[in-house]
Each structure stands twice: as structure tokens, then as C-alpha cells.
Design a protein around this motif. Sequence first.
Motif, PDB file in Angstrom:
ATOM      1  N   LEU A 128       0.832  -1.213   0.000  1.00 33.23           N
ATOM      2  CA  LEU A 128       0.000   0.000   0.000  1.00 33.23           C
ATOM      3  C   LEU A 128       0.866   1.263   0.000  1.00 33.23           C
ATOM      4  CD1 LEU A 128      -2.846  -1.049   2.473  1.00 33.23           C
ATOM      5  CD2 LEU A 128      -3.040  -0.699  -0.005  1.00 33.23           C
ATOM      6  N   GLU A 129       1.955   1.214   0.770  1.00 36.35           N
ATOM      7  CA  GLU A 129       2.866   2.371   0.793  1.00 36.35           C
ATOM      8  C   GLU A 129       3.471   2.599  -0.590  1.00 36.35           C
ATOM      9  OE1 GLU A 129       4.364   2.439   5.456  1.00 36.35           O
ATOM     10  OE2 GLU A 129       5.464   1.209   4.004  1.00 36.35           O
ATOM     11  N   GLN A 130       3.832   1.521  -1.287  1.00 36.30           N
ATOM     12  CA  GLN A 130       4.383   1.619  -2.638  1.00 36.30           C
ATOM     13  C   GLN A 130       3.336   2.183  -3.594  1.00 36.30           C
ATOM     14  OE1 GLN A 130       7.421   1.171  -3.779  1.00 36.30           O
ATOM     15  NE2 GLN A 130       8.209   0.574  -1.782  1.00 36.30           N
ATOM     16  N   GLU A 131       2.106   1.712  -3.437  1.00 31.69           N
ATOM     17  CA  GLU A 131       1.022   2.177  -4.303  1.00 31.69           C
ATOM     18  C   GLU A 131       0.767   3.665  -4.097  1.00 31.69           C
ATOM     19  OE1 GLU A 131      -3.662   1.159  -4.872  1.00 31.69           O
ATOM     20  OE2 GLU A 131      -2.332  -0.512  -4.402  1.00 31.69           O
ATOM     21  N   ILE A 132       0.741   4.111  -2.831  1.00 30.11           N
ATOM     22  CA  ILE A 132       0.533   5.526  -2.524  1.00 30.11           C
ATOM     23  C   ILE A 132       1.683   6.352  -3.093  1.00 30.11           C
ATOM     24  CG2 ILE A 132       0.480   7.217  -0.641  1.00 30.11           C
ATOM     25  CD1 ILE A 132      -1.152   5.143   0.957  1.00 30.11           C
ATOM     26  N   LYS A 133       2.876   5.868  -2.954  1.00 29.22           N
ATOM     27  CA  LYS A 133       4.060   6.553  -3.457  1.00 29.22           C
ATOM     28  C   LYS A 133       3.999   6.716  -4.958  1.00 29.22           C
ATOM     29  CE  LYS A 133       8.715   6.393  -1.766  1.00 29.22           C
ATOM     30  NZ  LYS A 133       9.823   5.549  -1.355  1.00 29.22           N
ATOM     31  N   SER A 134       3.580   5.638  -5.635  1.00 36.44           N
ATOM     32  CA  SER A 134       3.503   5.713  -7.100  1.00 36.44           C
ATOM     33  C   SER A 134       2.380   6.629  -7.550  1.00 36.44           C
ATOM     34  CB  SER A 134       3.350   4.325  -7.701  1.00 36.44           C
ATOM     35  OG  SER A 134       2.089   3.786  -7.431  1.00 36.44           O
ATOM     36  N   LEU A 135       1.288   6.689  -6.804  1.00 37.24           N
ATOM     37  CA  LEU A 135       0.173   7.595  -7.136  1.00 37.24           C
ATOM     38  C   LEU A 135       0.589   9.052  -6.957  1.00 37.24           C
ATOM     39  CD1 LEU A 135      -2.937   5.744  -5.634  1.00 37.24           C
ATOM     40  CD2 LEU A 135      -2.396   6.075  -8.057  1.00 37.24           C
ATOM     41  N   ARG A 136       1.392   9.342  -5.964  1.00 34.75           N
ATOM     42  CA  ARG A 136       1.856  10.708  -5.702  1.00 34.75           C
ATOM     43  C   ARG A 136       2.825  11.164  -6.807  1.00 34.75           C
ATOM     44  NH1 ARG A 136       2.957  10.401   0.722  1.00 34.75           N
ATOM     45  NH2 ARG A 136       0.793  10.619   1.362  1.00 34.75           N
ATOM     46  N   ASN A 137       3.558  10.250  -7.337  1.00 39.16           N
ATOM     47  CA  ASN A 137       4.557  10.581  -8.342  1.00 39.16           C
ATOM     48  C   ASN A 137       3.950  10.774  -9.729  1.00 39.16           C
ATOM     49  OD1 ASN A 137       6.611  10.530  -6.499  1.00 39.16           O
ATOM     50  ND2 ASN A 137       7.154   8.390  -6.889  1.00 39.16           N
ATOM     51  N   LYS A 138       2.700  10.489  -9.911  1.00 38.70           N
ATOM     52  CA  LYS A 138       2.054  10.642 -11.233  1.00 38.70           C
ATOM     53  C   LYS A 138       1.612  12.018 -11.449  1.00 38.70           C
ATOM     54  CE  LYS A 138       0.604   6.005 -12.074  1.00 38.70           C
ATOM     55  NZ  LYS A 138      -0.451   5.125 -12.402  1.00 38.70           N
TER      56      LYS A 138
END
Length: 138
Positions: A128-138
Motif C-alpha cells: 500500500l505504501e508503494q502504491e501511494i508513493k507511485s500515485l503521488r509521483n504521477k
Amino acid sequence: MSSVLKRIKIVADREGMSVSAFEATIGASKGVFTRALANGTDIQSKWLISLVEKYPQYSSEWLLKGEGDMLRPISIANEEEEKYLTPELEGIHNTIIYTLKQVVASQNVTIKSQEKTIVSLERLLSSLEQEIKSLRNK
């Protein structure tokens, strides 16, 4: 058969061993007690002394004269003194030990299950942390 030898046989039986095995625990040669039992002969006093030293929970008065209790009483007066259990207390202690072992085994199963749950939750959290991180970077 002498009464002392009968009591020695009782001690060996109570300790859960053959007379031959019992002989070995006190340092006697194989056959010292078994021959005496079979032939109705006496044994040397050094073997009685060795028996009393190796198995102090048994009353020497009972062993030699057949008087009093077989087991020495529990002494709680002095913490340094050795303590001996009567058969009744030994049974209670064994029951408690068995129950505690079952509790420990059960708790170990629970701990292993919880460890697996923790590993799964940590993986989920990381994902989930990875998913949130990738969403923020978009």
C-alpha cells in the motif's frame, strides 16, 4: 528374601527401573542385588549407604527397619534443604506440569499464527505504501 531386599526392590520399581538398572545407578556391580534377591543372602552395607546417598528422598529408617514412611517428608523450613514429594503431591505436581506444557504448546501455536499474520500485514502495508508513493509521483 530379606525385608531390606524387598524394600530395595520396591524402591527400584518406584524409580521405574529393573533391579539390574538400579544396581548400576548406585555403582554396584551387576547382580549384587539380583543375586541376593534370588539367593536370599545379605548385601554389603556400602551398597545401602550408596543407595541412601543417591536416593535421599527415601527414608533410611524405612529402608533398613521397615518403620515409618517410605519417603522423607517435604521440608519447607529451610530453602537450602532438599524437598521430597509424597506420591500424592508428586501426582499433583505432574498434573500441573502436564497442564502447563499444554498451555505452552497452545500459546506457541498462537504465536506462530500471529507471526504469519504480522508478516502478511507487513507485506500488505509495504504494498500500500508503494502504491501511494507511485500515485503521488504521477
